[in-house]
Design a protein around this motif. Structure first.
Motif, PDB file in Angstrom:
ATOM      1  N   ALA A 146       0.834  -1.207   0.000  1.00 17.44           N
ATOM      2  CA  ALA A 146       0.000   0.000   0.000  1.00 17.44           C
ATOM      3  C   ALA A 146       0.871   1.259   0.000  1.00 17.44           C
ATOM      4  O   ALA A 146       0.560   2.240  -0.683  1.00 17.44           O
ATOM      5  CB  ALA A 146      -0.939  -0.008   1.206  1.00 17.44           C
ATOM      6  N   VAL A 147       1.997   1.213   0.728  1.00 18.15           N
ATOM      7  CA  VAL A 147       2.934   2.343   0.722  1.00 18.15           C
ATOM      8  C   VAL A 147       3.480   2.534  -0.691  1.00 18.15           C
ATOM      9  O   VAL A 147       3.469   3.638  -1.238  1.00 18.15           O
ATOM     10  CB  VAL A 147       4.094   2.113   1.737  1.00 18.15           C
ATOM     11  CG1 VAL A 147       5.187   3.166   1.564  1.00 18.15           C
ATOM     12  CG2 VAL A 147       3.559   2.104   3.166  1.00 18.15           C
ATOM     13  N   GLU A 148       3.906   1.433  -1.316  1.00 14.18           N
ATOM     14  CA  GLU A 148       4.458   1.497  -2.687  1.00 14.18           C
ATOM     15  C   GLU A 148       3.461   2.109  -3.663  1.00 14.18           C
ATOM     16  O   GLU A 148       3.832   2.864  -4.555  1.00 14.18           O
ATOM     17  CB  GLU A 148       4.805   0.085  -3.182  1.00 14.18           C
ATOM     18  CG  GLU A 148       6.082  -0.490  -2.591  1.00 14.18           C
ATOM     19  CD  GLU A 148       6.248  -1.996  -2.908  1.00 14.18           C
ATOM     20  OE1 GLU A 148       6.997  -2.638  -2.176  1.00 14.18           O
ATOM     21  OE2 GLU A 148       5.605  -2.504  -3.871  1.00 14.18           O
ATOM     22  N   LEU A 149       2.186   1.754  -3.483  1.00 10.87           N
ATOM     23  CA  LEU A 149       1.169   2.237  -4.427  1.00 10.87           C
ATOM     24  C   LEU A 149       0.578   3.582  -3.992  1.00 10.87           C
ATOM     25  O   LEU A 149      -0.255   4.155  -4.703  1.00 10.87           O
ATOM     26  CB  LEU A 149       0.036   1.202  -4.566  1.00 10.87           C
ATOM     27  CG  LEU A 149       0.384  -0.151  -5.195  1.00 10.87           C
ATOM     28  CD1 LEU A 149      -0.814  -1.088  -5.157  1.00 10.87           C
ATOM     29  CD2 LEU A 149       0.851   0.020  -6.645  1.00 10.87           C
ATOM     30  N   GLY A 150       1.006   4.049  -2.829  1.00 12.85           N
ATOM     31  CA  GLY A 150       0.478   5.321  -2.319  1.00 12.85           C
ATOM     32  C   GLY A 150      -1.017   5.254  -2.043  1.00 12.85           C
ATOM     33  O   GLY A 150      -1.777   6.168  -2.352  1.00 12.85           O
ATOM     34  N   THR A 151      -1.437   4.144  -1.446  1.00 13.11           N
ATOM     35  CA  THR A 151      -2.864   3.979  -1.179  1.00 13.11           C
ATOM     36  C   THR A 151      -3.078   3.429   0.240  1.00 13.11           C
ATOM     37  O   THR A 151      -2.119   3.090   0.924  1.00 13.11           O
ATOM     38  CB  THR A 151      -3.494   3.046  -2.247  1.00 13.11           C
ATOM     39  OG1 THR A 151      -4.897   2.990  -2.049  1.00 13.11           O
ATOM     40  CG2 THR A 151      -2.935   1.652  -2.183  1.00 13.11           C
ATOM     41  N   ILE A 152      -4.314   3.381   0.651  1.00 17.79           N
ATOM     42  CA  ILE A 152      -4.651   2.811   1.963  1.00 17.79           C
ATOM     43  C   ILE A 152      -5.335   1.465   1.735  1.00 17.79           C
ATOM     44  O   ILE A 152      -6.272   1.379   0.936  1.00 17.79           O
ATOM     45  CB  ILE A 152      -5.616   3.742   2.742  1.00 17.79           C
ATOM     46  CG1 ILE A 152      -5.016   5.143   2.938  1.00 17.79           C
ATOM     47  CG2 ILE A 152      -6.014   3.120   4.081  1.00 17.79           C
ATOM     48  CD1 ILE A 152      -3.833   5.207   3.906  1.00 17.79           C
ATOM     49  N   ALA A 153      -4.872   0.433   2.422  1.00 16.63           N
ATOM     50  CA  ALA A 153      -5.463  -0.902   2.254  1.00 16.63           C
ATOM     51  C   ALA A 153      -6.478  -1.180   3.360  1.00 16.63           C
ATOM     52  O   ALA A 153      -6.136  -1.149   4.541  1.00 16.63           O
ATOM     53  CB  ALA A 153      -4.368  -1.959   2.266  1.00 16.63           C
ATOM     54  N   PRO A 154      -7.733  -1.465   2.976  1.00 17.87           N
ATOM     55  CA  PRO A 154      -8.727  -1.856   3.989  1.00 17.87           C
ATOM     56  C   PRO A 154      -8.554  -3.328   4.364  1.00 17.87           C
ATOM     57  O   PRO A 154      -8.511  -4.187   3.482  1.00 17.87           O
ATOM     58  CB  PRO A 154     -10.064  -1.636   3.262  1.00 17.87           C
ATOM     59  CG  PRO A 154      -9.747  -1.703   1.807  1.00 17.87           C
ATOM     60  CD  PRO A 154      -8.284  -1.463   1.602  1.00 17.87           C
ATOM     61  N   ILE A 155      -8.452  -3.607   5.628  1.00 17.29           N
ATOM     62  CA  ILE A 155      -8.327  -5.001   6.044  1.00 17.29           C
ATOM     63  C   ILE A 155      -9.358  -5.363   7.117  1.00 17.29           C
ATOM     64  O   ILE A 155      -9.845  -4.506   7.855  1.00 17.29           O
ATOM     65  CB  ILE A 155      -6.916  -5.365   6.577  1.00 17.29           C
ATOM     66  CG1 ILE A 155      -6.634  -4.685   7.928  1.00 17.29           C
ATOM     67  CG2 ILE A 155      -5.825  -5.054   5.559  1.00 17.29           C
ATOM     68  CD1 ILE A 155      -5.489  -5.332   8.693  1.00 17.29           C
ATOM     69  N   SER A 156      -9.652  -6.640   7.147  1.00 17.70           N
ATOM     70  CA  SER A 156     -10.523  -7.178   8.176  1.00 17.70           C
ATOM     71  C   SER A 156      -9.754  -8.362   8.739  1.00 17.70           C
ATOM     72  O   SER A 156      -9.107  -9.096   7.990  1.00 17.70           O
ATOM     73  CB  SER A 156     -11.823  -7.611   7.493  1.00 17.70           C
ATOM     74  OG  SER A 156     -12.603  -8.363   8.363  1.00 17.70           O
TER      75      SER A 156
END
Ligand SMILES: *Cc1c(COP(=O)(O)O)cnc(C)c1O
Length: 431
Positions: A146-156
């Motif tokens: 997510a850091v590499e892609l510059g995004t936030i990953a939603p996790i459960s």
């Protein structure tokens, strides 16, 4: 017009004038153009199963994710996506299938213990509702990507509640000795740690205790533990809006018996446990929707009459439907012509052609005396059938067909044996 004599097997499989039909199509007619063995699915049945379940859950804030691993044919996925279903996937391949039929990323949940770097990246780059995570290293890797892609990953966080689902041991997933999920007593700590990671957003918790569960009790036991955990997570000041309760609703493998769990009772149980929690309930049914929506059509190769036993050798084998060999499953056999009342019945073991002693479908089954070329339908073959098939014994994968009212379409064709063989290559030093 002459009167049609109808005998129901279920809503969409009937004998009409003694011939087995799927919706309005005669299996005998299909078999004249498509060689057995093949799978055939009913569009109306897929739809009804989805709608019945959604209807029972109507008073609960919920969303539904079809478990693609139970039946991943694009046509089947398309039927469900047109109804608004989300998808539960366990690989990049399944993720791409879901996208291919038009499901948006925010309706796809990604489960599984071994998601790889490439798989996580594909899902994150193309949109994902949540990763159901099963270990700390997985959370660390998702954060890194997510850091590499510059995004936030939603996790459960998938919780292992240590509950016995009372099902076959090979499809039991919620006991502490199973590889799945994070032990329930360490979930809270991991929830807190994961929340602190820069590119992770923890959106909920998740549980899936197994498949073909035929009693409400294990579900109830697991969900009570989950509800308690939601309370504890909130007490620590964290927000949580989603509880994913997995799949696992069992079906009846007998055409004369109802489903072991009524969806209304399932909904009542959920309401009782989660009513004051203000969470969205996510559910991931697979078998419940696809299982009894499909048949495997096969024909008799030989009736081999022995001294002690008769063997009915059919042209479908464990490579086409592995459930009997793998899970000791007993699938019901239907004759294409309704001649089960014939007096001339004999006792047979129904076996496939594969060179393995485990290639047995049913033992000591009473059937009318069938001959080479007679057709049979294997019931409850819509889930974990085609998806688990292989080319063992160099038998090409068998076709899949979809019926809608009086329409039939081949939705996966049978590859030519030459093409199957052509995939192998002889290295230059052996030529
Ligand atoms: C297999 C699986 C399902 C679907 O199970 P069914 O018994 O077919 O409903 C749902 N969720 C997860 C995580 C699974 O592994």
């Amino acid at each position: 017009m002459s009167k049609i004599n109808i005998k129901k097997i279920n809503d969409f499989f009937t004998y009409r004038n003694d011939f087995l039909h799927i919706e309005d199509v005669s299996i005998m007619d299909i078999s004249k153009t498509i060689k057995t063995p093949f799978y055939v699915y009913s569009t109306s049945s897929l739809k009804k199963r989805y709608i019945d379940l959604s209807y029972s859950l109507k008073k609960i804030r919920h969303s539904l994710y079809f478990s693609v691993k139970s039946n991943s044919n694009l046509a089947v996925l398309r039927v469900l996506s047109l109804l608004g279903s989300g998808m539960d996937v366990v690989s990049a391949g399944e993720y791409l299938r879901a996208k291919k039929v038009g499901v948006c990323g925010d309706k796809i949940v990604f489960s599984g213990v071994g998601k790889t770097y490439d798989e996580i990246k594909i899902a994150l780059a193309n949109g994902i509702r949540q990763f159901n995570v099963e270990s700390i290293p997985e959370i660390t890797l998702i954060n890194k990507i997510a850091v590499e892609l510059g995004t936030i990953a939603p996790i459960s966080i998938r919780v292992n509640p240590d509950v016995d689902a009372q099902t076959h041991e090979k499809i039991m997933t919620g006991k502490s000795e199973n590889k799945f999920g994070i032990p329930i007593n360490s979930t809270l700590g991991i929830y807190e740690k994961a929340s602190k990671l820069s590119n992770i957003k923890v959106v909920g918790i998740d549980v899936h205790i197994g498949s073909q569960i035929t009693d409400l009790t294990p579900f109830e036991t697991a969900f009570i533990k989950i509800a308690k955990l939601v309370g504890q997570i909130r007490e620590k000041g964290h927000s949580i809006d989603r509880v994913d309760i997995g799949g696992g609703l069992g079906i009846s493998y007998s055409s004369s018996k109802r489903d072991p769990i009524s969806t209304d009772n399932f909904a009542i149980m959920l309401t009782k446990i989660f009513k004051d929690m203000n969470v969205e309930i996510q559910i991931e049914p697979g078998r419940f929707i696809s299982g009894n929506s499909g048949l495997l059509i096969t024909s008799v190769v030989y009736l081999k009459e022995g001294q002690n036993k008769n063997f009915l050798i059919i042209d479908a084998g464990m490579n086409d439907l592995v459930r009997p060999a793998m899970y000791d499953a007993e699938h019901e056999f239907l004759t294409i012509k309704d001649n089960l009342n014939d007096n001339n019945k004999i006792l047979v073991d129904i076996v496939g052609p594969i060179c393995e002693s485990s290639d047995v479908f049913l033992k000591n089954k009473k059937l009318p005396k069938l001959a080479s070329g007679d057709y049979l339908a294997i019931y409850s073959a819509g889930a974990y059938g085609a998806v688990m098939s292989s080319e063992y014994n160099s038998r090409p994968l068998i076709p899949e067909l979809l019926v809608h009212e009086n329409l039939v379409s081949v939705v996966r064709s049978r590859p030519k044996i030459e093409d199957v063989i052509k995939r192998d290559q002889i290295p230059y030093w052996l030529r």
